[in-house]
Write an enzyme that holds these catalytic residues in place. Structure first.
Site, short mmCIF file in Angstrom:
data_model
loop_
_atom_site.label_atom_id
_atom_site.label_comp_id
_atom_site.label_asym_id
_atom_site.label_seq_id
_atom_site.Cartn_x
_atom_site.Cartn_y
_atom_site.Cartn_z
CG HIS A 68 0.25 4.06 -0.26
ND1 HIS A 68 -0.97 3.80 -0.84
CD2 HIS A 68 0.30 3.29 0.86
CE1 HIS A 68 -1.63 2.91 -0.11
NE2 HIS A 68 -0.87 2.58 0.93
CG HIS A 151 7.91 1.36 2.26
ND1 HIS A 151 7.68 2.31 3.21
CD2 HIS A 151 6.69 1.05 1.74
CE1 HIS A 151 6.39 2.57 3.27
NE2 HIS A 151 5.77 1.81 2.38
FE LIG Z 1 3.65 1.74 2.57
#
Ligand SMILES: [Fe+2]
Length: 270
Positions: A68, A151
Site C-alpha cells: 500500500h 511485508h
Molecule cells: Fe500490506
C-alpha cells in the site's frame, strides 16, 4: 541497543494509540530506536505527509511500507525524498525511494531493511536473493545491527526468509496480514516473528469496519473498506535487545489494549 518495532498502523485509531502510549513505553523500556510499518496509517491506504509527521512526532524514527506504499502516491514521492520513510527494496531499481536506511543509534550503525513477499503481492524482484545480496554487502561494510521488515502474505515465505537470514541479521519481523502470530523466537542471534499484527481497531476485519468485507464475502459484490471512527484498539510492539555483535539476546512483545490490561509475551530463545 534496544530497538522497537510496531506492526501495521491502521488509520486514525492506530495513530491515536501510538500518540497516547509510545512515549511512555520508550521511557519504561529504555528504547533507543522505534521503527513502524506505516503503509496503512492514512485511513487504511497509504501514508500522507501530515500523518507521517504526526507519527514521527510521537517517537517513531523510521517508517517502513509495503503493497500500500503507493496508495497516496503524491505524498509518498515527497516522503521518500525528505522523510525517514522506506518502501520495499525489492521493487525494480527505477522505482523512487529505497528500502534500506542506515542510522546511528548510541554510536553504532543500525541498518533497516524493508522487503516485500511474492504471493498475492505486486510484481517485485525475488526478495530472498535480494535480501542475501543486501545483507552480505552490509556485513562486508562491517554493519552488524540489521533489522528486516518482511511485508508478506505467505507464512511460508516468512519462514523461508528466516532460514535464509538466520545468524546474518539481528531481527526479522513479518508484517502485512494484520494478525499477530505467537511464534516469537531468537535463534542463532536472530529474532523472528511471522507477523507482528496491527495497531488500530481490533474487533473488525484487519482493522477495517466489518460491514463491507462481510457484504463482499456474502454477495461477491465490491465496496470500499473503511476504518471505523471509533472502536476498541490494540497497539502491538516488539522490543528487541541487541548486543555489541548485532545478536538479538532478548525480546518481548507488548499488546496494549485501550480497555483491558496489557499482555506481555517473551521470545523463546533456542
Ligand atoms: Fe500490506
Amino acid at each position: 541497543m534496544k530497538i522497537a518495532f510496531i506492526g501495521d498502523i491502521v488509520g486514525r485509531p492506530g495513530r491515536r494509540i501510538i500518540k497516547d502510549k509510545l512515549s511512555g513505553l520508550i521511557k519504561e523500556h529504555g528504547i533507543d530506536c522505534v521503527i513502524a510499518n506505516g503503509e496503512n496509517a492514512s485511513h487504511g491506504f497509504g501514508l500522507t505527509v501530515k500523518n507521517c509527521d504526526e507519527l514521527l512526532a510521537s517517537g517513531i524514527d523510521v517508517i517502513t511500507g509495503g503493497n500500500h506504499s503507493w496508495d497516496k502516491k503524491k505524498d509518498m514521492l515527497v516522503l521518500l525524498e525528505s522523510h525517514p520513510v522506506l518502501r520495499p527494496d525489492n521493487y525494480p531499481s527505477e522505482v523512487p525511494g529505497s528500502g534500506l536506511k542506515i542510522i546511528e543509534v548510541n554510536g553504532s550503525k543500525l541498518a533497516i531493511i524493508n522487503l516485500m513477499g511474492l504471493f498475492c503481492m505486486p510484481q517485485v524482484l525475488n526478495p530472498f536473493t535480494h535480501a542475501l545480496e543486501l545483507v552480505d554487502k552490509l556485513n562486508q561494510d562491517g554493519i552488524k545491527n540489521i533489522f528486516v521488515d518482511f511485508h508478506a502474505e505467505s507464512t511460508a515465505e516468512k519462514r523461508i526468509m528466516m532460514q535464509i537470514l538466520q545468524k546474518k541479521v539481528s531481527a526479522i519481523c513479518g508484517t502485512h496480514t494484520h494478525i499477530g502470530t505467537d511464534d516469537l523466537e531468537i535463534t542463532k542471534g536472530t529474532f523472528y516473528v511471522t507477523d507482528l499484527g496491527l495497531t488500530g481497531c481490533r474487533d473488525n476485519v484487519i482493522g477495517m469496519d466489518a460491514k463491507v468485507p462481510v457484504y463482499k464475502a456474502l454477495t461477491g459484490m465490491g465496496g470500499h473498506f473503511d476504518v471505523p471512527s471509533s472502536c476498541k484498539t490494540i497497539m502491538q510492539i516488539v522490543i528487541i535487545d541487541i548486543d555489541d555483535n548485532g545478536d538479538a539476546i532478548d525480546a518481548i512483545k507488548v499488546k496494549l489494549f485501550n480497555n483491558k490490561e496489557n499482555i506481555v509475551s517473551s521470545a523463546v530463545i533456542n
